[in-house]
Design a protein around this motif. Sequence first.
Motif, short mmCIF file in Angstrom:
data_model
loop_
_atom_site.label_atom_id
_atom_site.label_comp_id
_atom_site.label_asym_id
_atom_site.label_seq_id
_atom_site.Cartn_x
_atom_site.Cartn_y
_atom_site.Cartn_z
N GLN A 162 0.83 -1.20 0.00
CA GLN A 162 0.00 0.00 0.00
C GLN A 162 0.86 1.26 0.00
O GLN A 162 0.54 2.24 -0.66
CB GLN A 162 -0.93 0.01 1.21
N ARG A 164 3.75 1.60 -1.30
CA ARG A 164 4.29 1.79 -2.65
C ARG A 164 3.25 2.43 -3.56
O ARG A 164 3.57 3.25 -4.42
CB ARG A 164 4.80 0.47 -3.21
N ARG A 165 1.99 2.06 -3.36
CA ARG A 165 0.92 2.70 -4.15
C ARG A 165 0.72 4.16 -3.72
O ARG A 165 0.38 5.02 -4.54
CB ARG A 165 -0.38 1.92 -4.00
N ASP A 166 0.93 4.44 -2.44
CA ASP A 166 0.77 5.81 -1.95
C ASP A 166 1.82 6.75 -2.53
O ASP A 166 1.63 7.98 -2.51
CB ASP A 166 0.88 5.85 -0.42
#
Length: 436
Positions: A162, A164-166
């Motif tokens: 998550q 890394r997605r942020d």
Amino acid sequence: MGRFRLSVVVPAYNNAPLLDLTLGGLARQTMPAADFEVIVNDDGSPVPLAPAVDKYADRLNVTCLRAERNRGRSAGRNAGAARAGADVVVFVDADTVAHPALLERHAAYHEARGGRPGVLLGERFDIDWAGAGALLRGEPPTPAMLDSYRGDPRDGHTAHPQHRRDFARAPWLLGFTHNASVDKATFDAVGGFDEAIVKWGLEDSELFYRVFHHHGGPPDLFARDPGAIAYHMPHYRPTGELLGTLDNIRYIARKHPRYDFEAMHSPATLGQVMGRVRLYSDAVDACRRAGLGRPGVLPAQVRAGLADRTLIAGYGVSRLPLGPGSHTFDQDAPIDETNWHRLGLMLRDFRTGQFTQFVHIDLWRCLMPDDLSLLVTKGLRKADRIVLVASHAAPDAASMLPVPFVDDLDYAARMLEARFDVVTSVHEESTVLTVR
């Protein structure tokens, strides 16, 4: 296209042996030396660094600029970038050794974007003695010298998928200029580094914060490339230099009084802070769409208190008749001296006891539990009481996910009652928790 594919800017102060290693790494690039230039800025070193730079004049297109007095890394990088002849500027620090493929990776990223703005953040290995010894011998570090204990400090904070997605929502938080590149048009458009930041730390994050917002925050503006590798050499760092970062945080937060930078004051890791930037950005939009945070739900007793010195957060609250010395956190009004786009996690700019009350309409309900505690603890240093207003016309917590949202006001009151005096009052359009 300019004469060069890349301009490499290296700010330097003293420590010629480390600069020698940095220039040696740049002299061993797979990219032909004719394709890039190196600009070293000697930031007023007591012993000029030009002799260390001149050693590489036969292997690099290298220039040494010298400031007669020390002005800090921001000014040094700006001076170097001002001389750049390429469309892309790569920033490498003078305690960093580039992997042979580093410049090719930066060039390939920007050339693949076809002239569109972009920022590439490369990988930084914080090597220790064995890795440093290999580089001093002119050898590449072995995998054992580059394990997780000696890796990029950002990786441990962003290991969760998550987080890394942020990254796309707050990439500036990872903007370290030991190894980073940006198109020169964008760098010039935002005015380069802030030269008022002279102490150690965050001048690069602040630059990339402005870059991100200058372009409207598109998710593909920044990228990280684990194959664009640089080795950060061990060096002595005074404790006082590290403490200077705290002063920089306060300066930058005052310069950008928004909730996304304010999130750095959460008790969280860097990856979690990126998550909070995403969550709170979404929360501000979600509350606006739901019609929350509006001063129309304020009961008469709260409105009467607005004549006192009030800090108040909500949408449209800057239009209320507030007492002298009041301040607003109004997301729907422009930022100015008396209105900021914060949520209340950072209140250091205000004096102890400056306000009679801190009124927070609905947006407090979107804070993570630790951050709600932070708001109350800090808020009671600046105000006699905190007034948490909750509109009755509100969605349930599950429907607001992934945005956090307090829908059980009794639970919130009991949580705060463990440490504070909390009075709950129910009115026609809202429930009010008054915390002292």
